[in-house]
Design a protein around this motif. Structure first.
Motif, PDB file in Angstrom:
ATOM      1  N   ASN A  51     -11.837  -7.985  -3.489  1.00 33.73           N
ATOM      2  CA  ASN A  51     -11.091  -8.426  -2.311  1.00 33.73           C
ATOM      3  C   ASN A  51     -10.574  -7.268  -1.473  1.00 33.73           C
ATOM      4  O   ASN A  51     -10.165  -7.470  -0.339  1.00 33.73           O
ATOM      5  N   TRP A  52     -10.592  -6.041  -1.989  1.00 35.10           N
ATOM      6  CA  TRP A  52     -10.219  -4.890  -1.170  1.00 35.10           C
ATOM      7  C   TRP A  52     -11.350  -4.510  -0.226  1.00 35.10           C
ATOM      8  O   TRP A  52     -11.199  -3.665   0.636  1.00 35.10           O
ATOM      9  N   ASP A  54     -12.777  -6.604   1.887  1.00 37.11           N
ATOM     10  CA  ASP A  54     -12.884  -7.740   2.797  1.00 37.11           C
ATOM     11  C   ASP A  54     -12.601  -7.379   4.246  1.00 37.11           C
ATOM     12  O   ASP A  54     -12.432  -8.237   5.079  1.00 37.11           O
ATOM     13  N   ARG A  56      -9.995  -5.417   5.371  1.00 30.79           N
ATOM     14  CA  ARG A  56      -8.632  -4.981   5.658  1.00 30.79           C
ATOM     15  C   ARG A  56      -8.592  -3.456   5.712  1.00 30.79           C
ATOM     16  O   ARG A  56      -9.443  -2.787   5.134  1.00 30.79           O
ATOM     17  N   ASP A 114       2.513  -7.603   2.790  1.00 35.19           N
ATOM     18  CA  ASP A 114       1.827  -7.901   4.056  1.00 35.19           C
ATOM     19  C   ASP A 114       0.953  -6.737   4.488  1.00 35.19           C
ATOM     20  O   ASP A 114      -0.160  -6.925   4.973  1.00 35.19           O
ATOM     21  N   THR A 117      -2.170  -6.632   2.203  1.00 30.91           N
ATOM     22  CA  THR A 117      -3.140  -7.701   2.418  1.00 30.91           C
ATOM     23  C   THR A 117      -3.746  -7.681   3.806  1.00 30.91           C
ATOM     24  O   THR A 117      -4.658  -8.437   4.094  1.00 30.91           O
ATOM     25  N   GLY A 118      -3.225  -6.853   4.684  1.00 29.02           N
ATOM     26  CA  GLY A 118      -3.755  -6.767   6.031  1.00 29.02           C
ATOM     27  C   GLY A 118      -3.045  -7.675   7.013  1.00 29.02           C
ATOM     28  O   GLY A 118      -3.425  -7.743   8.175  1.00 29.02           O
ATOM     29  N   ASN A 119      -2.009  -8.395   6.573  1.00 32.92           N
ATOM     30  CA  ASN A 119      -1.252  -9.256   7.486  1.00 32.92           C
ATOM     31  C   ASN A 119      -0.329  -8.446   8.385  1.00 32.92           C
ATOM     32  O   ASN A 119       0.128  -8.937   9.407  1.00 32.92           O
ATOM     33  N   THR A 121      -0.073  -4.505  10.101  1.00 36.47           N
ATOM     34  CA  THR A 121      -0.811  -3.266  10.333  1.00 36.47           C
ATOM     35  C   THR A 121       0.117  -2.264  11.002  1.00 36.47           C
ATOM     36  O   THR A 121       0.812  -2.596  11.953  1.00 36.47           O
TER      37      THR A 121
END
Length: 153
Positions: A51-52, A54, A56, A114, A117-119, A121
């Motif tokens: 998932n890293w 994906d 982000r 956040d 997870t990329g939410n 930046t």
């Protein structure tokens, strides 16, 4: 000079509180700072999970935490100070509003999650170079899979 020094903590905790809590232990605050830096680095360091990969942003953690003085990211510095304060005040509750410190800690960790997870930046943080060198004779990584099952629940 490191990313976070004892002198930086003056903006989140008063000197007399540090003296009361440390009670002569000169290593208490540096240990709390080291623990906070390790915790923040842990949130920003990618692991081997798929998932890293994906899309982000992957942050250059070494470059971020080797920055000093004005080169440090202000938001990440404040988050790290808040976490260091929380680690430090776990020694004692001398004239500290523990509930407030706990809420600040929870907010700081939420921001780190956040960010991880990329939410969230932070454009000023350096990123890792994730471009694929296609000059090698090795094939590009192949990924396959299916969509998750649709439920009407």
């Amino acid at each position: 000079m490191a990313f976070l020094e004892i002198e930086d903590m003056e903006t989140v905790i008063y000197g007399y509180q540090v003296e009361q809590i440390a009670d002569g232990n000169e290593e208490a605050m540096p240990e709390a700072i080291d623990a906070a830096i390790d915790e923040v680095m842990g949130y920003l360091t990618p692991n081997d999970k798929k998932n890293w990969q994906d899309g982000r942003p992957l942050y250059d953690v070494d470059a971020i935490f080797s920055a000093t003085a004005k080169a440090r990211n202000a938001l990440l510095l404040q988050i790290t100070k808040t976490i260091a304060k929380f680690h430090f005040i776990n020694l004692c509750n001398a004239d500290i509003l523990y509930d407030r410190a706990q809420k600040n800690y929870d907010r700081a960790v939420g921001k780190l999650k956040d960010l991880a997870t990329g939410n969230l930046t932070i454009k000023s943080l350096p990123l890792l170079d994730t471009t694929i060198d296609n000059t090698a004779d090795e094939p590009l990584p192949y990924r396959s899979g299916s969509r998750t099952k649709f439920n009407h629940e």
